[in-house]
Write a protein that holds these residues in place. Structure first.
Motif, mmCIF file in Angstrom:
data_model
loop_
_atom_site.group_PDB
_atom_site.id
_atom_site.type_symbol
_atom_site.label_atom_id
_atom_site.label_comp_id
_atom_site.label_asym_id
_atom_site.label_seq_id
_atom_site.Cartn_x
_atom_site.Cartn_y
_atom_site.Cartn_z
ATOM 1 N N LEU A 101 17.851 0.005 -37.545
ATOM 2 C CA LEU A 101 17.424 1.399 -37.433
ATOM 3 C C LEU A 101 16.793 1.866 -38.743
ATOM 4 O O LEU A 101 17.426 1.799 -39.798
ATOM 5 N N PRO A 102 15.545 2.343 -38.729
ATOM 6 C CA PRO A 102 14.911 2.782 -39.974
ATOM 7 C C PRO A 102 15.358 4.201 -40.353
ATOM 8 O O PRO A 102 15.730 4.999 -39.493
ATOM 9 N N ASN A 103 15.268 4.503 -41.639
ATOM 10 C CA ASN A 103 15.502 5.882 -42.062
ATOM 11 C C ASN A 103 14.189 6.658 -41.931
ATOM 12 O O ASN A 103 13.175 6.122 -41.484
ATOM 13 N N THR A 104 14.220 7.908 -42.350
ATOM 14 C CA THR A 104 13.043 8.758 -42.159
ATOM 15 C C THR A 104 11.825 8.224 -42.905
ATOM 16 O O THR A 104 10.705 8.186 -42.358
ATOM 17 N N SER A 105 12.003 7.772 -44.148
ATOM 18 C CA SER A 105 10.877 7.250 -44.933
ATOM 19 C C SER A 105 10.321 5.971 -44.306
ATOM 20 O O SER A 105 9.101 5.788 -44.218
ATOM 21 N N GLN A 106 11.217 5.075 -43.885
ATOM 22 C CA GLN A 106 10.758 3.840 -43.258
ATOM 23 C C GLN A 106 10.023 4.114 -41.940
ATOM 24 O O GLN A 106 9.029 3.462 -41.636
ATOM 25 N N LEU A 107 10.505 5.090 -41.175
ATOM 26 C CA LEU A 107 9.826 5.435 -39.920
ATOM 27 C C LEU A 107 8.422 5.968 -40.185
ATOM 28 O O LEU A 107 7.482 5.648 -39.458
ATOM 29 N N GLU A 108 8.256 6.763 -41.248
ATOM 30 C CA GLU A 108 6.924 7.271 -41.580
ATOM 31 C C GLU A 108 5.980 6.134 -41.940
ATOM 32 O O GLU A 108 4.800 6.134 -41.543
ATOM 33 N N LEU A 109 6.465 5.138 -42.670
ATOM 34 C CA LEU A 109 5.631 3.972 -43.000
ATOM 35 C C LEU A 109 5.263 3.194 -41.747
ATOM 36 O O LEU A 109 4.118 2.715 -41.593
ATOM 37 N N ILE A 110 6.220 3.034 -40.861
ATOM 38 C CA ILE A 110 5.940 2.321 -39.607
ATOM 39 C C ILE A 110 4.885 3.063 -38.789
ATOM 40 O O ILE A 110 3.963 2.451 -38.233
ATOM 41 N N GLN A 111 5.006 4.374 -38.739
ATOM 42 C CA GLN A 111 4.058 5.154 -37.945
ATOM 43 C C GLN A 111 2.665 5.166 -38.563
ATOM 44 O O GLN A 111 1.665 5.271 -37.836
ATOM 45 N N ARG A 112 2.586 5.029 -39.882
ATOM 46 C CA ARG A 112 1.263 4.958 -40.512
ATOM 47 C C ARG A 112 0.549 3.660 -40.147
ATOM 48 O O ARG A 112 -0.672 3.567 -40.251
ATOM 49 N N SER A 113 1.310 2.661 -39.740
ATOM 50 C CA SER A 113 0.694 1.371 -39.388
ATOM 51 C C SER A 113 0.154 1.354 -37.960
ATOM 52 O O SER A 113 -0.354 0.325 -37.502
ATOM 53 N N LEU A 114 0.280 2.474 -37.262
ATOM 54 C CA LEU A 114 -0.165 2.535 -35.867
ATOM 55 C C LEU A 114 -1.651 2.207 -35.783
ATOM 56 O O LEU A 114 -2.490 2.861 -36.396
ATOM 57 N N THR A 115 -1.970 1.179 -35.032
ATOM 58 C CA THR A 115 -3.359 0.733 -34.895
ATOM 59 C C THR A 115 -3.674 0.490 -33.427
ATOM 60 O O THR A 115 -2.787 0.244 -32.604
ATOM 61 N N LEU A 116 -4.958 0.536 -33.113
ATOM 62 C CA LEU A 116 -5.441 0.201 -31.777
ATOM 63 C C LEU A 116 -6.027 -1.199 -31.821
ATOM 64 O O LEU A 116 -6.844 -1.511 -32.681
ATOM 65 N N ASP A 117 -5.607 -2.051 -30.870
ATOM 66 C CA ASP A 117 -6.176 -3.395 -30.859
ATOM 67 C C ASP A 117 -7.628 -3.372 -30.403
ATOM 68 O O ASP A 117 -8.404 -4.253 -30.713
ATOM 69 N N TYR A 118 -8.025 -2.353 -29.618
ATOM 70 C CA TYR A 118 -9.421 -2.085 -29.273
ATOM 71 C C TYR A 118 -9.457 -0.716 -28.606
ATOM 72 O O TYR A 118 -8.416 -0.183 -28.213
ATOM 73 N N PRO A 119 -10.643 -0.112 -28.456
ATOM 74 C CA PRO A 119 -10.690 1.237 -27.883
ATOM 75 C C PRO A 119 -10.087 1.273 -26.485
ATOM 76 O O PRO A 119 -10.506 0.542 -25.596
ATOM 77 N N ILE A 120 -9.084 2.107 -26.282
ATOM 78 C CA ILE A 120 -8.412 2.208 -24.993
ATOM 79 C C ILE A 120 -8.132 3.662 -24.674
ATOM 80 O O ILE A 120 -8.220 4.542 -25.524
ATOM 81 N N ASP A 121 -7.802 3.890 -23.410
ATOM 82 C CA ASP A 121 -7.462 5.235 -22.956
ATOM 83 C C ASP A 121 -6.018 5.537 -23.349
ATOM 84 O O ASP A 121 -5.095 4.812 -22.976
ATOM 85 N N VAL A 122 -5.807 6.609 -24.085
ATOM 86 C CA VAL A 122 -4.462 6.961 -24.550
ATOM 87 C C VAL A 122 -4.013 8.291 -23.957
ATOM 88 O O VAL A 122 -3.220 9.002 -24.553
ATOM 89 N N SER A 123 -4.533 8.667 -22.799
ATOM 90 C CA SER A 123 -4.136 9.939 -22.198
ATOM 91 C C SER A 123 -2.673 9.928 -21.782
ATOM 92 O O SER A 123 -1.998 10.956 -21.817
ATOM 93 N N ARG A 124 -2.149 8.743 -21.404
ATOM 94 C CA ARG A 124 -0.730 8.605 -21.067
ATOM 95 C C ARG A 124 -0.179 7.365 -21.768
ATOM 96 O O ARG A 124 -0.780 6.293 -21.702
ATOM 97 N N ILE A 125 0.959 7.535 -22.411
ATOM 98 C CA ILE A 125 1.520 6.450 -23.228
ATOM 99 C C ILE A 125 3.010 6.304 -22.926
ATOM 100 O O ILE A 125 3.740 7.296 -22.827
ATOM 101 N N ILE A 126 3.446 5.062 -22.771
ATOM 102 C CA ILE A 126 4.873 4.746 -22.710
ATOM 103 C C ILE A 126 5.269 4.175 -24.071
ATOM 104 O O ILE A 126 4.697 3.177 -24.520
#
Length: 324
Positions: free
Chosen positions: A39-64
């Motif tokens: 389980l990450p702490n708040t700082s680690q979660l922010e770093l993880i979320q900054r790494s959010l990338t798209l593998d290619y352009p996709i529709d993100v209107s609904r996300i699981i």
């Protein structure tokens, strides 16, 4: 295997958060191996979320959004009886509150229910605080119209063919909604009523159009008959000459066959077929009755009578009568 589902999938791990198109879900990394990520702490979660990338352009209107089970409070309970489906949400909430020591109104939870032999069952609950769920969903609030938060263990338990948005929606982490089942039933009933209403209206419209068409046709036919009757009536009332000729035609002998009759203001014409002797007597009588009329007579042998069969000569007669 390509899945045709209208949503994308975000996968959390201890190192990164990656967004995938739903058609590539079969090629995702093994979610089971990620369930034990710490389980990450708040700082680690922010770093993880900054790494959010798209593998290619996709529709993100609904996300699981898939989260490792270790990031949630997971409890498993073996029960010596079966739980009615209507009581499952409340039972799961009770175990989730007991496991997290959180008030029910600040808790998001989901559950898996399994029936075991000998009238026993097993209930697995997944839970987290609403604040932690909000932090996990934070990067997706600005890019997605709607999103679901699901434990990876529960996602893995869903058969590949069943991973549709509508199937996952009631299995995602959510707050306790005691009226949810009633609302779902009411919504389904409403849709059923709408469908039935549309069917009834469609059948009624077809019947109405059919009856209207038949009624219109009957009205047109009646109007034609009334117009013909009115024409004859007006002709009888306003044209005494035509009425007199019509009286002659109506008094034809049984041996005569009328082929055609037409009448105008001061003249009339008729065609008939009859034996020649009857015709001579008939024409003589007509001339005696109407000496002021002018007669134009044409006759010829009837072509369709065989001399070997017919003993007396039959003629086709065309008569035009004019009023002087």
């Amino acid at each position: 295997m390509k899945l045709m589902h209208a949503y994308s999938i975000a996968v959390y791990s201890a190192q990164e958060c990656t967004l995938y198109d739903s058609s590539k879900t079969a090629n995702l990394v093994d979610c089971y191996s990620l369930n034990n990520d710490p389980l990450p702490n708040t700082s680690q979660l922010e770093l993880i979320q900054r790494s959010l990338t798209l593998d290619y352009p996709i529709d993100v209107s609904r996300i699981i959004i898939l989260v490792p089970d270790a990031w949630l409070s997971v409890s498993q309970h073996r029960i010596d009886h079966l739980i009615p489906s209507s009581l499952l949400p409340l039972a799961a909430l009770s175990y989730a509150v007991e496991a997290t020591f959180s008030p029910p109104d600040s808790l998001l939870f989901s559950y898996q229910y399994e029936v075991l032999p000998e009238q026993q069952s097993q209930l697995t609950t997944f839970a987290c605080s609403s604040e932690w769920a909000k932090q996990l969903c934070l990067p997706f609030q600005s890019i997605a119209k709607s999103f679901l938060l699901m434990p990876m263990g529960q996602w893995e338990a869903i058969a590949l063919r069943n991973r549709s948005w509508s199937y996952c929606f009631p299995r995602a982490l959510s707050v306790y909604q005691p009226e949810k089942s009633k609302r779902l039933k009411a919504r389904r009933l409403c849709w059923c009523l709408i469908v039935v209403s549309l069917l009834v209206q469609g059948v009624a419209s077809i019947c109405f159009l059919s009856l209207h068409q038949k009624s219109t046709q009957a009205l047109i036919a009646r109007q034609k008959i009334q117009a013909t009757q009115s024409a004859w009536s007006s002709m009888d009332d306003s044209n005494g000459f035509s009425a007199s000729v019509l009286n002659l035609v109506q008094a034809l002998p049984m041996s005569a066959r009328l082929e055609c009759f037409e009448s105008e203001a001061q003249q009339a014409s008729l065609q008939m077929t009859l034996p020649i002797q009857d015709f001579k007597l008939l024409l003589e009588a007509w001339r005696l009755q109407n000496p002021d009329w002018r007669w134009n007579v044409e006759q010829q042998p009837h072509r369709f009578v065989s001399p070997t069969v017919q003993k007396e000569e039959v003629v086709d007669v065309s008569i035009k009568v004019f009023k002087n």
